[in-house]
Design a protein around this motif. Structure first.
Motif, PDB file in Angstrom:
ATOM      1  N   ILE A  98       0.874  -1.173   0.000  1.00  0.00           N
ATOM      2  CA  ILE A  98       0.000   0.000   0.000  1.00  0.00           C
ATOM      3  C   ILE A  98       0.912   1.223   0.000  1.00  0.00           C
ATOM      4  N   LYS A  99       0.703   2.113  -0.975  1.00  0.00           N
ATOM      5  CA  LYS A  99       1.549   3.302  -1.112  1.00  0.00           C
ATOM      6  C   LYS A  99       0.755   4.544  -0.696  1.00  0.00           C
ATOM      7  N   ASP A 100       1.484   5.574  -0.302  1.00  0.00           N
ATOM      8  CA  ASP A 100       0.840   6.857  -0.017  1.00  0.00           C
ATOM      9  C   ASP A 100       0.353   7.476  -1.320  1.00  0.00           C
ATOM     10  N   VAL A 101      -0.794   8.107  -1.258  1.00  0.00           N
ATOM     11  CA  VAL A 101      -1.323   8.803  -2.425  1.00  0.00           C
ATOM     12  C   VAL A 101      -0.349   9.925  -2.802  1.00  0.00           C
ATOM     13  N   VAL A 102      -0.208  10.179  -4.078  1.00  0.00           N
ATOM     14  CA  VAL A 102       0.682  11.267  -4.507  1.00  0.00           C
ATOM     15  C   VAL A 102       0.071  12.607  -4.090  1.00  0.00           C
ATOM     16  N   SER A 103       0.921  13.557  -3.816  1.00  0.00           N
ATOM     17  CA  SER A 103       0.471  14.827  -3.223  1.00  0.00           C
ATOM     18  C   SER A 103      -0.519  15.591  -4.088  1.00  0.00           C
ATOM     19  N   ASN A 104      -0.458  15.433  -5.396  1.00  0.00           N
ATOM     20  CA  ASN A 104      -1.388  16.202  -6.240  1.00  0.00           C
ATOM     21  C   ASN A 104      -2.783  15.570  -6.287  1.00  0.00           C
ATOM     22  N   ARG A 105      -3.006  14.470  -5.546  1.00  0.00           N
ATOM     23  CA  ARG A 105      -4.348  13.889  -5.445  1.00  0.00           C
ATOM     24  C   ARG A 105      -4.865  13.885  -4.008  1.00  0.00           C
ATOM     25  N   GLN A 106      -4.207  14.604  -3.112  1.00  0.00           N
ATOM     26  CA  GLN A 106      -4.745  14.839  -1.772  1.00  0.00           C
ATOM     27  C   GLN A 106      -4.941  16.344  -1.663  1.00  0.00           C
ATOM     28  N   PHE A 107      -6.190  16.744  -1.442  1.00  0.00           N
ATOM     29  CA  PHE A 107      -6.552  18.144  -1.567  1.00  0.00           C
ATOM     30  C   PHE A 107      -6.777  18.858  -0.236  1.00  0.00           C
ATOM     31  N   LEU A 108      -7.201  18.125   0.778  1.00  0.00           N
ATOM     32  CA  LEU A 108      -7.532  18.740   2.059  1.00  0.00           C
ATOM     33  C   LEU A 108      -6.846  18.009   3.204  1.00  0.00           C
ATOM     34  N   TYR A 109      -6.761  18.681   4.330  1.00  0.00           N
ATOM     35  CA  TYR A 109      -6.313  18.078   5.594  1.00  0.00           C
ATOM     36  C   TYR A 109      -4.925  17.443   5.479  1.00  0.00           C
ATOM     37  N   GLN A 110      -3.993  18.130   4.843  1.00  0.00           N
ATOM     38  CA  GLN A 110      -2.668  17.578   4.588  1.00  0.00           C
ATOM     39  C   GLN A 110      -1.682  17.751   5.731  1.00  0.00           C
ATOM     40  N   ALA A 111      -1.849  18.772   6.545  1.00  0.00           N
ATOM     41  CA  ALA A 111      -0.869  19.046   7.604  1.00  0.00           C
ATOM     42  C   ALA A 111      -1.531  18.928   8.974  1.00  0.00           C
ATOM     43  N   SER A 133     -11.222   5.221 -10.023  1.00  0.00           N
ATOM     44  CA  SER A 133     -10.646   6.128  -9.034  1.00  0.00           C
ATOM     45  C   SER A 133     -11.700   6.410  -7.976  1.00  0.00           C
ATOM     46  N   SER A 134     -11.301   6.357  -6.715  1.00  0.00           N
ATOM     47  CA  SER A 134     -12.218   6.638  -5.611  1.00  0.00           C
ATOM     48  C   SER A 134     -11.997   8.056  -5.119  1.00  0.00           C
ATOM     49  N   GLN A 135     -13.016   8.861  -5.237  1.00  0.00           N
ATOM     50  CA  GLN A 135     -12.954  10.219  -4.726  1.00  0.00           C
ATOM     51  C   GLN A 135     -13.464  10.182  -3.293  1.00  0.00           C
ATOM     52  N   VAL A 136     -12.581  10.468  -2.356  1.00  0.00           N
ATOM     53  CA  VAL A 136     -12.914  10.429  -0.941  1.00  0.00           C
ATOM     54  C   VAL A 136     -13.445  11.793  -0.527  1.00  0.00           C
ATOM     55  N   MET A 137     -14.643  11.795   0.014  1.00  0.00           N
ATOM     56  CA  MET A 137     -15.288  13.019   0.471  1.00  0.00           C
ATOM     57  C   MET A 137     -15.334  12.994   1.999  1.00  0.00           C
ATOM     58  N   VAL A 138     -14.929  14.088   2.627  1.00  0.00           N
ATOM     59  CA  VAL A 138     -15.061  14.233   4.072  1.00  0.00           C
ATOM     60  C   VAL A 138     -15.999  15.403   4.301  1.00  0.00           C
ATOM     61  N   ALA A 191     -11.645  15.439  -0.559  1.00  0.00           N
ATOM     62  CA  ALA A 191     -10.402  15.438   0.209  1.00  0.00           C
ATOM     63  C   ALA A 191      -9.249  14.746  -0.512  1.00  0.00           C
ATOM     64  N   ALA A 192      -9.533  13.659  -1.239  1.00  0.00           N
ATOM     65  CA  ALA A 192      -8.451  12.910  -1.891  1.00  0.00           C
ATOM     66  C   ALA A 192      -9.032  12.004  -2.966  1.00  0.00           C
ATOM     67  N   GLN A 193      -8.175  11.614  -3.887  1.00  0.00           N
ATOM     68  CA  GLN A 193      -8.553  10.657  -4.923  1.00  0.00           C
ATOM     69  C   GLN A 193      -7.591   9.479  -4.834  1.00  0.00           C
ATOM     70  N   LEU A 194      -8.136   8.277  -4.598  1.00  0.00           N
ATOM     71  CA  LEU A 194      -7.315   7.088  -4.400  1.00  0.00           C
ATOM     72  C   LEU A 194      -7.477   6.094  -5.537  1.00  0.00           C
ATOM     73  N   GLU A 195      -6.362   5.506  -5.906  1.00  0.00           N
ATOM     74  CA  GLU A 195      -6.349   4.371  -6.829  1.00  0.00           C
ATOM     75  C   GLU A 195      -6.171   3.109  -5.974  1.00  0.00           C
ATOM     76  N   THR A 196      -6.252   1.931  -6.584  1.00  0.00           N
ATOM     77  CA  THR A 196      -6.058   0.705  -5.809  1.00  0.00           C
ATOM     78  C   THR A 196      -4.673   0.712  -5.173  1.00  0.00           C
ATOM     79  N   GLY A 197      -4.611   0.218  -3.936  1.00  0.00           N
ATOM     80  CA  GLY A 197      -3.336   0.110  -3.240  1.00  0.00           C
ATOM     81  C   GLY A 197      -2.760   1.416  -2.741  1.00  0.00           C
ATOM     82  N   GLU A 198      -3.619   2.422  -2.531  1.00  0.00           N
ATOM     83  CA  GLU A 198      -3.138   3.709  -2.032  1.00  0.00           C
ATOM     84  C   GLU A 198      -3.826   4.066  -0.719  1.00  0.00           C
ATOM     85  N   GLN A 199      -3.152   4.922   0.036  1.00  0.00           N
ATOM     86  CA  GLN A 199      -3.713   5.418   1.285  1.00  0.00           C
ATOM     87  C   GLN A 199      -3.484   6.919   1.398  1.00  0.00           C
ATOM     88  N   ALA A 200      -4.369   7.560   2.128  1.00  0.00           N
ATOM     89  CA  ALA A 200      -4.227   8.992   2.401  1.00  0.00           C
ATOM     90  C   ALA A 200      -4.399   9.198   3.898  1.00  0.00           C
TER      91      ALA A 200
END
Length: 140
Positions: free
Chosen positions: A32-45, A67-72, A77-86
């Motif tokens: 499982i890899k971290d999502v790339v920074s250009n696909r995490q939009f909110l709550y990064q820090a 692609s899974s668009q994660v809504m909070v 908040a983020a867009q995940l592909e298979t095998g990714e985490q945010a």
């Protein structure tokens, strides 16, 4: 007769090329890899009083075109592909995490949301299945 032999040889060659790599092993279904920074939009820090919400999409070859668009709380908040985490650093309190899909599959099941209530410093893991169609809270 010569044409049939050439056709048979061509068919064997095509089959060998098609099967090349079938015996190859890799870590695709394990890592499982971290999502790339250009696909995490909110709550990064992280900030004072924040809680940690980790969203993990399962790995697998199926669902790779989705692609899974994660809504909070209805915010993208983020867009995940298979095998990714945010890892999202959200304000403490109640939150609703939901999914929207894009790509090859647009359907999401009606249970594609979870509600969570986190105190400051607390963390939880939300799991997205490999198809990106449902969410669940990880067992603690």
């Amino acid at each position: 007769m010569k044409i049939m032999q050439n056709a048979a040889a061509a068919a064997v060659l095509v089959a060998m090329v098609a099967l090349t790599g079938c015996g190859v092993t890799n870590d695709h279904d394990k890592v499982i890899k971290d999502v790339v920074s250009n696909r995490q939009f909110l709550y990064q820090a992280p900030g004072d009083g924040n809680a940690t919400l980790q969203i993990v999409r399962a790995n697998g070859y199926f669902g790779g075109g989705c692609s899974s668009q994660v809504m909070v709380d209805d915010k993208f908040a983020a867009q995940l592909e298979t095998g990714e985490q945010a890892t999202l650093y959200v304000p403490s309190g109640a939150h609703t995490v939901s999914l929207r899909n894009s790509g090859a599959c647009h359907t999401v099941s009606s249970d594609a949301h979870v509600d969570t209530n986190l105190a400051a410093g607390e963390s939880t893991v939300v799991q997205v299945n490999k198809w990106g169609s449902s969410l669940s809270l990880a067992k603690r």
